[in-house]
Design a protein around this motif. Structure first.
Motif, PDB file in Angstrom:
ATOM      1  N   LEU A  47      36.600  19.584  40.987  1.00 29.73           N
ATOM      2  CA  LEU A  47      36.251  18.459  40.128  1.00 29.73           C
ATOM      3  C   LEU A  47      35.189  18.818  39.097  1.00 29.73           C
ATOM      4  CD1 LEU A  47      36.131  15.446  42.631  1.00 29.73           C
ATOM      5  CD2 LEU A  47      37.817  15.858  40.844  1.00 29.73           C
ATOM      6  N   PHE A  48      34.498  19.922  39.297  1.00 26.64           N
ATOM      7  CA  PHE A  48      33.402  20.269  38.389  1.00 26.64           C
ATOM      8  C   PHE A  48      33.845  20.388  36.928  1.00 26.64           C
ATOM      9  CE2 PHE A  48      30.754  23.361  36.140  1.00 26.64           C
ATOM     10  CZ  PHE A  48      29.517  22.724  36.234  1.00 26.64           C
ATOM     11  N   PRO A  49      34.972  21.064  36.617  1.00 23.37           N
ATOM     12  CA  PRO A  49      35.390  21.104  35.201  1.00 23.37           C
ATOM     13  C   PRO A  49      35.624  19.723  34.613  1.00 23.37           C
ATOM     14  CG  PRO A  49      36.598  22.740  36.475  1.00 23.37           C
ATOM     15  CD  PRO A  49      35.871  21.876  37.460  1.00 23.37           C
ATOM     16  N   LEU A  50      36.175  18.801  35.429  1.00 21.98           N
ATOM     17  CA  LEU A  50      36.418  17.447  34.951  1.00 21.98           C
ATOM     18  C   LEU A  50      35.097  16.710  34.726  1.00 21.98           C
ATOM     19  CD1 LEU A  50      38.891  15.654  34.327  1.00 21.98           C
ATOM     20  CD2 LEU A  50      38.681  14.721  36.636  1.00 21.98           C
ATOM     21  N   ILE A  51      34.154  16.894  35.660  1.00 18.51           N
ATOM     22  CA  ILE A  51      32.842  16.272  35.506  1.00 18.51           C
ATOM     23  C   ILE A  51      32.139  16.819  34.259  1.00 18.51           C
ATOM     24  CG2 ILE A  51      30.563  16.015  36.566  1.00 18.51           C
ATOM     25  CD1 ILE A  51      31.963  16.173  39.301  1.00 18.51           C
ATOM     26  N   PHE A  52      32.207  18.138  34.089  1.00 16.71           N
ATOM     27  CA  PHE A  52      31.591  18.761  32.920  1.00 16.71           C
ATOM     28  C   PHE A  52      32.207  18.231  31.626  1.00 16.71           C
ATOM     29  CE2 PHE A  52      31.672  22.204  29.751  1.00 16.71           C
ATOM     30  CZ  PHE A  52      30.307  22.357  29.553  1.00 16.71           C
ATOM     31  N   LEU A  53      33.518  18.010  31.645  1.00 10.91           N
ATOM     32  CA  LEU A  53      34.216  17.502  30.463  1.00 10.91           C
ATOM     33  C   LEU A  53      33.683  16.130  30.063  1.00 10.91           C
ATOM     34  CD1 LEU A  53      36.537  17.366  28.363  1.00 10.91           C
ATOM     35  CD2 LEU A  53      37.994  16.518  30.215  1.00 10.91           C
ATOM     36  N   PHE A  54      33.611  15.194  31.024  1.00 12.12           N
ATOM     37  CA  PHE A  54      33.215  13.828  30.693  1.00 12.12           C
ATOM     38  C   PHE A  54      31.724  13.732  30.373  1.00 12.12           C
ATOM     39  CE2 PHE A  54      37.259  12.875  32.740  1.00 12.12           C
ATOM     40  CZ  PHE A  54      37.743  11.871  31.925  1.00 12.12           C
ATOM     41  N   ALA A  57      31.272  14.978  26.919  1.00 10.15           N
ATOM     42  CA  ALA A  57      31.803  14.060  25.904  1.00 10.15           C
ATOM     43  C   ALA A  57      30.746  13.061  25.447  1.00 10.15           C
ATOM     44  CB  ALA A  57      33.015  13.319  26.462  1.00 10.15           C
ATOM     45  N   PHE A  58      29.760  12.774  26.293  1.00 12.34           N
ATOM     46  CA  PHE A  58      28.678  11.847  25.932  1.00 12.34           C
ATOM     47  C   PHE A  58      27.427  12.578  25.456  1.00 12.34           C
ATOM     48  CE2 PHE A  58      31.282   9.432  28.903  1.00 12.34           C
ATOM     49  CZ  PHE A  58      31.404   8.209  28.259  1.00 12.34           C
ATOM     50  N   ASN A  59      27.509  13.894  25.337  1.00 18.28           N
ATOM     51  CA  ASN A  59      26.344  14.688  24.944  1.00 18.28           C
ATOM     52  C   ASN A  59      26.238  14.723  23.420  1.00 18.28           C
ATOM     53  OD1 ASN A  59      24.347  16.690  24.581  1.00 18.28           O
ATOM     54  ND2 ASN A  59      24.958  17.690  26.486  1.00 18.28           N
ATOM     55  N   PRO A  60      25.094  14.383  22.860  1.00 21.90           N
ATOM     56  CA  PRO A  60      24.953  14.398  21.401  1.00 21.90           C
ATOM     57  C   PRO A  60      24.774  15.798  20.824  1.00 21.90           C
ATOM     58  CG  PRO A  60      22.888  13.741  22.411  1.00 21.90           C
ATOM     59  CD  PRO A  60      23.882  13.866  23.521  1.00 21.90           C
ATOM     60  N   ALA A  61      24.618  16.807  21.687  1.00 21.78           N
ATOM     61  CA  ALA A  61      24.364  18.164  21.200  1.00 21.78           C
ATOM     62  C   ALA A  61      25.549  18.685  20.406  1.00 21.78           C
ATOM     63  CB  ALA A  61      24.059  19.100  22.367  1.00 21.78           C
ATOM     64  N   ARG A  62      25.260  19.414  19.346  1.00 19.54           N
ATOM     65  CA  ARG A  62      26.321  19.971  18.512  1.00 19.54           C
ATOM     66  C   ARG A  62      26.824  21.299  19.081  1.00 19.54           C
ATOM     67  NH1 ARG A  62      28.160  19.039  13.509  1.00 19.54           N
ATOM     68  NH2 ARG A  62      26.536  17.481  13.192  1.00 19.54           N
ATOM     69  N   ASP A  63      25.907  22.089  19.650  1.00 19.38           N
ATOM     70  CA  ASP A  63      26.276  23.405  20.169  1.00 19.38           C
ATOM     71  C   ASP A  63      25.944  23.454  21.653  1.00 19.38           C
ATOM     72  OD1 ASP A  63      27.082  25.981  20.439  1.00 19.38           O
ATOM     73  OD2 ASP A  63      25.365  26.868  19.414  1.00 19.38           O
ATOM     74  N   LEU A  64      26.881  23.019  22.481  1.00 18.38           N
ATOM     75  CA  LEU A  64      26.623  22.923  23.920  1.00 18.38           C
ATOM     76  C   LEU A  64      26.382  24.267  24.598  1.00 18.38           C
ATOM     77  CD1 LEU A  64      29.145  20.157  25.039  1.00 18.38           C
ATOM     78  CD2 LEU A  64      26.686  19.969  24.797  1.00 18.38           C
ATOM     79  N   PRO A  65      27.176  25.310  24.356  1.00 15.49           N
ATOM     80  CA  PRO A  65      26.979  26.561  25.101  1.00 15.49           C
ATOM     81  C   PRO A  65      25.574  27.128  24.985  1.00 15.49           C
ATOM     82  CG  PRO A  65      29.066  26.604  23.926  1.00 15.49           C
ATOM     83  CD  PRO A  65      28.327  25.389  23.459  1.00 15.49           C
ATOM     84  N   SER A  66      24.915  26.973  23.837  1.00 19.53           N
ATOM     85  CA  SER A  66      23.579  27.528  23.654  1.00 19.53           C
ATOM     86  C   SER A  66      22.495  26.658  24.291  1.00 19.53           C
ATOM     87  CB  SER A  66      23.275  27.691  22.158  1.00 19.53           C
ATOM     88  OG  SER A  66      23.276  26.421  21.509  1.00 19.53           O
ATOM     89  N   GLN A  67      22.832  25.400  24.637  1.00 19.46           N
ATOM     90  CA  GLN A  67      21.830  24.492  25.175  1.00 19.46           C
ATOM     91  C   GLN A  67      21.969  24.272  26.670  1.00 19.46           C
ATOM     92  OE1 GLN A  67      21.319  20.882  22.969  1.00 19.46           O
ATOM     93  NE2 GLN A  67      21.723  21.848  20.995  1.00 19.46           N
ATOM     94  N   ILE A  68      23.077  24.718  27.254  1.00 15.82           N
ATOM     95  CA  ILE A  68      23.275  24.552  28.693  1.00 15.82           C
ATOM     96  C   ILE A  68      23.167  25.918  29.354  1.00 15.82           C
ATOM     97  CG2 ILE A  68      24.891  23.846  30.504  1.00 15.82           C
ATOM     98  CD1 ILE A  68      26.022  21.816  28.614  1.00 15.82           C
ATOM     99  N   GLY A  69      22.044  26.142  30.014  1.00 13.18           N
ATOM    100  CA  GLY A  69      21.834  27.415  30.681  1.00 13.18           C
ATOM    101  C   GLY A  69      21.751  27.297  32.183  1.00 13.18           C
ATOM    102  N   SER A  70      21.704  26.055  32.702  1.00 17.37           N
ATOM    103  CA  SER A  70      21.610  25.832  34.140  1.00 17.37           C
ATOM    104  C   SER A  70      22.219  24.475  34.460  1.00 17.37           C
ATOM    105  CB  SER A  70      20.153  25.878  34.609  1.00 17.37           C
ATOM    106  OG  SER A  70      19.410  24.841  33.997  1.00 17.37           O
ATOM    107  N   PHE A  71      22.318  24.179  35.764  1.00 15.05           N
ATOM    108  CA  PHE A  71      22.871  22.893  36.172  1.00 15.05           C
ATOM    109  C   PHE A  71      21.966  21.741  35.731  1.00 15.05           C
ATOM    110  CE2 PHE A  71      25.121  25.636  39.198  1.00 15.05           C
ATOM    111  CZ  PHE A  71      26.404  25.150  39.055  1.00 15.05           C
ATOM    112  N   GLY A  72      20.661  22.003  35.634  1.00 16.55           N
ATOM    113  CA  GLY A  72      19.742  20.963  35.198  1.00 16.55           C
ATOM    114  C   GLY A  72      19.954  20.558  33.756  1.00 16.55           C
ATOM    115  N   ASP A  73      20.427  21.511  32.948  1.00 23.66           N
ATOM    116  CA  ASP A  73      20.671  21.215  31.534  1.00 23.66           C
ATOM    117  C   ASP A  73      22.003  20.511  31.294  1.00 23.66           C
ATOM    118  OD1 ASP A  73      18.303  22.505  30.965  1.00 23.66           O
ATOM    119  OD2 ASP A  73      19.283  24.452  30.685  1.00 23.66           O
ATOM    120  N   LEU A  74      22.784  20.342  32.376  1.00 21.89           N
ATOM    121  CA  LEU A  74      24.101  19.732  32.213  1.00 21.89           C
ATOM    122  C   LEU A  74      23.990  18.285  31.760  1.00 21.89           C
ATOM    123  CD1 LEU A  74      27.181  20.010  32.543  1.00 21.89           C
ATOM    124  CD2 LEU A  74      26.907  19.301  34.927  1.00 21.89           C
ATOM    125  N   MET A  75      23.025  17.554  32.329  1.00 20.54           N
ATOM    126  CA  MET A  75      22.834  16.159  31.947  1.00 20.54           C
ATOM    127  C   MET A  75      22.011  16.081  30.668  1.00 20.54           C
ATOM    128  SD  MET A  75      24.510  14.281  33.987  1.00 20.54           S
ATOM    129  CE  MET A  75      23.833  12.712  33.465  1.00 20.54           C
TER     130      MET A  75
END
Length: 302
Positions: A47-54, A57-75
């Protein structure tokens, strides 16, 4: 005559027997706990890929890969619906939804009628060449769709169906896999039921639609779900046969987000989430029949 009454004496269990029973119950409990933990971890992993997807989708960040480096940065710090608004304003997504629904339901209807009748004929009608046709269908299962793409495209073009909904719908009517599924299910239908209908004066089509189809709801729903999901996520064949954006499906529409400038990860994820929701709704509503249909597809007389 004297009645002899015998009383059964309950011999108390020994300490070893009681200890063995206790150990057996403990092992069963530990086994259940381990199984629950393993299943929960597997569920989270799938389910993690599905959770990450949704979430993305609500993340205002333009460049997600550079801003998500850990599970804490997921939210994200805050959630926004602007990504979803962008999906429907940048392209005519509702029109593409309608096209995809037309392709999916049109193909599903043809698949259910054509393949179920073919499977019923192979399972219950003894005609000359029955085994030969069935063996040919089984052999065709090993040929991938890519192996017949060119010849199928030439046929579609010869009939002038390129850039029309028929180019996407009609080629999907025939499926060796679905014929095999229907045949395996119909083999389990009692022949006496068909013979009784014939004695009552029912013709072949009446027997099929009024007697056989109501008993085959699980397999019909299973095929419906598989084909609907497959056609909803189809990208390869529409890409070859549709060049006019008026007839694009949602998968071709999503491609425009990955090629358009400026590139925005949140919008791409929102478009994927919007496309995923109908599939999840269909599966959740029909999963009971889907599981029942899969369970009944055991190995029967080949």
């Amino acid at each position: 005559m004297e009645k002899v009454v015998t009383a059964e004496l309950k011999i108390p269990s020994s300490k070893k027997e009681r200890k063995a029973k206790t150990n057996g119950k403990t092992k069963k409990t530990v086994h259940k706990v381990v199984m629950y933990i393993v299943n929960a971890l597997l569920g989270i992993m799938f389910l993690f890929p599905l959770i990450f997807l949704f979430v993305s989708a609500f993340n205002p960040a333009r460049d997600l890969p550079s801003q998500i480096g850990s599970f804490g940065d997921l939210m994200p710090e805050y959630l926004t619906f602007s990504n979803f608004a962008s999906v429907f304003t940048r392209i005519p997504m509702l029109q593409y939804f309608g096209n995809t629904l037309l392709y999916a339901l049109g193909t599903v209807l043809g698949v259910l009628v054509v393949n179920s009748m073919a499977g019923y004929a192979l399972a219950k009608i003894n005609f000359k060449g029955n085994k030969l046709v069935y063996n040919f269908i089984v052999i065709m299962l090993i040929i991938p769709f890519e192996g017949i793409t060119l010849s199928l495209y030439l046929v579609v073009r010869a009939f002038g169906m390129v850039d029309t909904p028929l180019a996407v719908i009609l080629p999907g009517f025939f499926s060796c896999f679905y014929i095999f599924m229907f045949r395996q299910f119909f083999i389990g239908v009692p022949t006496a039921l068909i013979e009784a209908a014939e004695i009552d004066g029912a013709g072949s089509f009446t027997t099929y639609f009024r007697i056989i189809v109501p008993t085959a709801v699980p397999v019909f729903v299973t095929v419906f779900i598989l084909e609907f999901i497959g056609k909803w996520g189809d990208y390869y064949w529409p890409l070859l046969t549709l060049t006019n954006s008026q007839w694009f499906n949602v998968q071709l529409a999503i491609k425009s987000f990955s090629t358009a400038s400026p590139y925005h990860w949140g919008t791409v994820m929102a478009s994927l989430a919007v496309v995923t929701v109908p599939v999840l709704v269909v599966f959740m509503c029909l999963q009971k029949y889907y599981i029942e249909g899969i369970a009944t597809q055991g190995i029967k007389d080949m």
